[in-house]
Design a protein around this motif. Structure first.
Motif, PDB file in Angstrom:
ATOM      1  N   GLY A   1       0.820  -1.194   0.000  1.00 44.31           N
ATOM      2  CA  GLY A   1       0.000   0.000   0.000  1.00 44.31           C
ATOM      3  C   GLY A   1       0.857   1.248   0.000  1.00 44.31           C
ATOM      4  O   GLY A   1       2.083   1.192  -0.147  1.00 44.31           O
ATOM      5  N   TYR A   2       0.217   2.394   0.158  1.00 47.55           N
ATOM      6  CA  TYR A   2       0.920   3.670   0.190  1.00 47.55           C
ATOM      7  C   TYR A   2       1.337   4.036   1.607  1.00 47.55           C
ATOM      8  O   TYR A   2       0.580   3.881   2.567  1.00 47.55           O
ATOM      9  N   VAL A   3       2.552   4.590   1.718  1.00 48.31           N
ATOM     10  CA  VAL A   3       2.968   5.325   2.904  1.00 48.31           C
ATOM     11  C   VAL A   3       2.776   6.799   2.580  1.00 48.31           C
ATOM     12  O   VAL A   3       3.395   7.317   1.640  1.00 48.31           O
ATOM     13  N   VAL A   4       1.905   7.478   3.302  1.00 47.78           N
ATOM     14  CA  VAL A   4       1.657   8.900   3.086  1.00 47.78           C
ATOM     15  C   VAL A   4       2.613   9.678   3.984  1.00 47.78           C
ATOM     16  O   VAL A   4       2.512   9.633   5.208  1.00 47.78           O
ATOM     17  N   LEU A   5       3.548  10.377   3.346  1.00 45.98           N
ATOM     18  CA  LEU A   5       4.616  11.042   4.080  1.00 45.98           C
ATOM     19  C   LEU A   5       4.196  12.444   4.488  1.00 45.98           C
ATOM     20  O   LEU A   5       3.710  13.223   3.670  1.00 45.98           O
ATOM     21  N   ALA A   6       4.429  12.785   5.753  1.00 47.60           N
ATOM     22  CA  ALA A   6       4.123  14.119   6.249  1.00 47.60           C
ATOM     23  C   ALA A   6       5.314  15.059   6.121  1.00 47.60           C
ATOM     24  O   ALA A   6       5.154  16.284   6.226  1.00 47.60           O
ATOM     25  N   SER A   7       6.496  14.516   5.875  1.00 48.80           N
ATOM     26  CA  SER A   7       7.714  15.305   5.721  1.00 48.80           C
ATOM     27  C   SER A   7       8.678  14.498   4.865  1.00 48.80           C
ATOM     28  O   SER A   7       8.505  13.283   4.677  1.00 48.80           O
ATOM     29  N   PRO A   8       9.718  15.146   4.306  1.00 45.37           N
ATOM     30  CA  PRO A   8      10.667  14.395   3.479  1.00 45.37           C
ATOM     31  C   PRO A   8      11.323  13.267   4.256  1.00 45.37           C
ATOM     32  O   PRO A   8      11.454  13.320   5.486  1.00 45.37           O
ATOM     33  N   VAL A   9      11.744  12.242   3.510  1.00 43.51           N
ATOM     34  CA  VAL A   9      12.464  11.114   4.109  1.00 43.51           C
ATOM     35  C   VAL A   9      13.907  11.163   3.619  1.00 43.51           C
ATOM     36  O   VAL A   9      14.163  11.228   2.419  1.00 43.51           O
ATOM     37  N   SER A  10      14.849  11.126   4.564  1.00 44.89           N
ATOM     38  CA  SER A  10      16.264  11.098   4.224  1.00 44.89           C
ATOM     39  C   SER A  10      16.794   9.682   4.397  1.00 44.89           C
ATOM     40  O   SER A  10      16.690   9.107   5.491  1.00 44.89           O
ATOM     41  N   LEU A  11      17.357   9.141   3.312  1.00 43.85           N
ATOM     42  CA  LEU A  11      17.936   7.812   3.374  1.00 43.85           C
ATOM     43  C   LEU A  11      19.316   7.869   4.016  1.00 43.85           C
ATOM     44  O   LEU A  11      20.013   8.880   3.943  1.00 43.85           O
ATOM     45  N   SER A  12      19.724   6.768   4.610  1.00 45.10           N
ATOM     46  CA  SER A  12      21.105   6.590   5.055  1.00 45.10           C
ATOM     47  C   SER A  12      21.918   5.990   3.920  1.00 45.10           C
ATOM     48  O   SER A  12      21.378   5.551   2.905  1.00 45.10           O
ATOM     49  N   SER A  13      23.217   5.931   4.081  1.00 43.28           N
ATOM     50  CA  SER A  13      24.069   5.250   3.114  1.00 43.28           C
ATOM     51  C   SER A  13      23.964   3.742   3.285  1.00 43.28           C
ATOM     52  O   SER A  13      23.451   3.243   4.293  1.00 43.28           O
ATOM     53  N   SER A  14      24.444   3.018   2.287  1.00 46.21           N
ATOM     54  CA  SER A  14      24.549   1.562   2.329  1.00 46.21           C
ATOM     55  C   SER A  14      23.208   0.919   2.657  1.00 46.21           C
ATOM     56  O   SER A  14      23.059   0.195   3.653  1.00 46.21           O
ATOM     57  N   LEU A  15      22.237   1.180   1.791  1.00 50.62           N
ATOM     58  CA  LEU A  15      20.893   0.613   1.941  1.00 50.62           C
ATOM     59  C   LEU A  15      20.520  -0.176   0.696  1.00 50.62           C
ATOM     60  O   LEU A  15      20.842   0.219  -0.422  1.00 50.62           O
ATOM     61  N   THR A  16      19.796  -1.282   0.909  1.00 44.80           N
ATOM     62  CA  THR A  16      19.101  -1.972  -0.168  1.00 44.80           C
ATOM     63  C   THR A  16      17.619  -1.948   0.158  1.00 44.80           C
ATOM     64  O   THR A  16      17.208  -2.410   1.226  1.00 44.80           O
TER      65      THR A  16
END
Length: 360
Positions: A70-85
């Motif tokens: 389903g959808y995740v409705v974001l209330a603010s930006p999401v910042s990724l970390s490094s080294s993610l799959t």
């Protein structure tokens, strides 16, 4: 044996040696991304808290799977970390999507994202944000992703190094109505479907592989914006198709100046908007210097499809799977071959459910 295979595959692409590709079938400069290895399962569609997507990407080194769809409705930006799959393909049907805010990998490294829907739209009131931002990032690959309703850009990659975007849909940007902005590079754009953008499909100020892409209903498609930078471009087996919003079909290559070196082969342009795929060869690229061979030794090996074959393959398989109503809407406009499609300013104008975001 796997290491030997990866060694020769990377050599063929002119890439540095690493012990393995990002995943089986990964191509191009972003295929050296190492991603993460620590298992983490997303168990909630909430915006924040334990088990959410925001929680999952907050720590480096994770290999993320999904127990929810389903959808995740974001209330603010999401910042990724490094080294993610990020393994969107593990979500139960009908898959996983993020809507309403920017997903940012800015300044990060070694990120693998597969089968993820990123749809910003006008729920985001910050007009300076993009659907996916990887500015100044390095070693990033997006594969079979669906990026729609970008506000500033669909994909922002200014200052990015070693990037691949493959088998993805980049469509229906609102706001600036731009597809992607890449600077620095090198970068690989492979078998993507670009639909109904004003410009930047992509804007690339970098050494670039652009292979077996399909661009539909553009006002300007492949662009360098008359940059003073000296870059090389391998443009092979792409199909440019005019649509209702196309005012000048000859802007398939836009602002390509004499600073650029271009190897162009097997590209086609269908300019007549007659509902039939009947384009002609289109390998004259502005005032760019004509190269007689690809700048990158691996480009020819990647270009396994003719432009016509790329049209069939990309329409059948690009984007996140299973294909939802938004991607189906995008693909249907391309299938009209000039008679349907529009550059939009609001995702609701698509007429799709959920204020234009569609329902997962």
């Amino acid at each position: 044996m796997a290491q030997i295979f990866s060694y020769f595959a990377l050599l063929a692409l002119g890439l540095p040696f690493v012990s393995a590709l990002a995943f089986t079938g990964a191509v191009g400069f972003g295929s050296i991304a190492t991603g993460g290895t620590t298992p983490f399962v997303v168990t909630s569609l909430a915006d924040s808290g334990t088990g959410t997507f925001r929680d999952a990407v907050s720590v480096s080194g994770r290999n993320i799977t999904f127990a929810v769809s389903g959808y995740v409705v974001l209330a603010s930006p999401v910042s990724l970390s490094s080294s993610l799959t990020i393994n969107g393909q593990t979500a139960p049907s009908p898959g996983i999507g993020l809507m309403g805010r920017e997903i940012s990998a800015s300044g990060k490294t070694n990120i693998i994202i597969r089968n993820l829907r990123m749809r910003q739209g006008n729920l985001d009131t910050d007009t300076g944000k993009s659907a996916f931002n990887m500015g100044t990032a390095s070693n990033v690959i997006l594969d079979h992703c669906s990026v729609e309703y970008g506000v500033f850009d669909s994909v922002d990659a200014v200052g990015a190094v070693n990037i691949t975007v493959s088998n993805s849909i980049i469509a229906l940007p609102i706001g600036q109505q731009f597809g992607a902005h890449l600077e620095t590079g090198p970068a690989t754009w492979y078998r993507n479907l670009w639909v109904s953008a004003h410009n930047r499909q992509p804007l690339t100020k970098a050494n670039t592989q652009y292979i077996n892409n399909v661009v539909y209903n553009y006002q300007a498609a492949y662009t360098v914006a008359d940059t003073g930078g000296l870059f090389s471009h391998d443009l092979i087996g792409n199909y440019f198709i005019a649509g209702p919003s196309t005012t000048s079909a000859s802007d398939d290559y836009f602002q390509m100046n004499a600073n650029q070196k271009v190897f162009a082969s097997g590209n086609f342009l269908d300019s007549n908007k007659n509902g039939v795929l009947d384009g002609a060869a289109a390998n004259t690229v502005g005032s760019a210097v004509v190269s007689t061979a690809p700048w990158n030794s691996g480009s020819t090996g990647l270009a396994t499809l003719t432009a016509a074959q790329a049209f069939t393959s990309v329409l059948a398989s690009a984007g996140a799977a299973p294909r939802d109503s938004v991607d189906a809407f995008v693909v249907a406009s391309v299938q009209s071959l000039g008679t349907s499609g529009a550059i939009i300013t609001n995702q609701a104008s698509t007429g799709l459910a959920n204020n234009g975001y569609g329902t997962l």
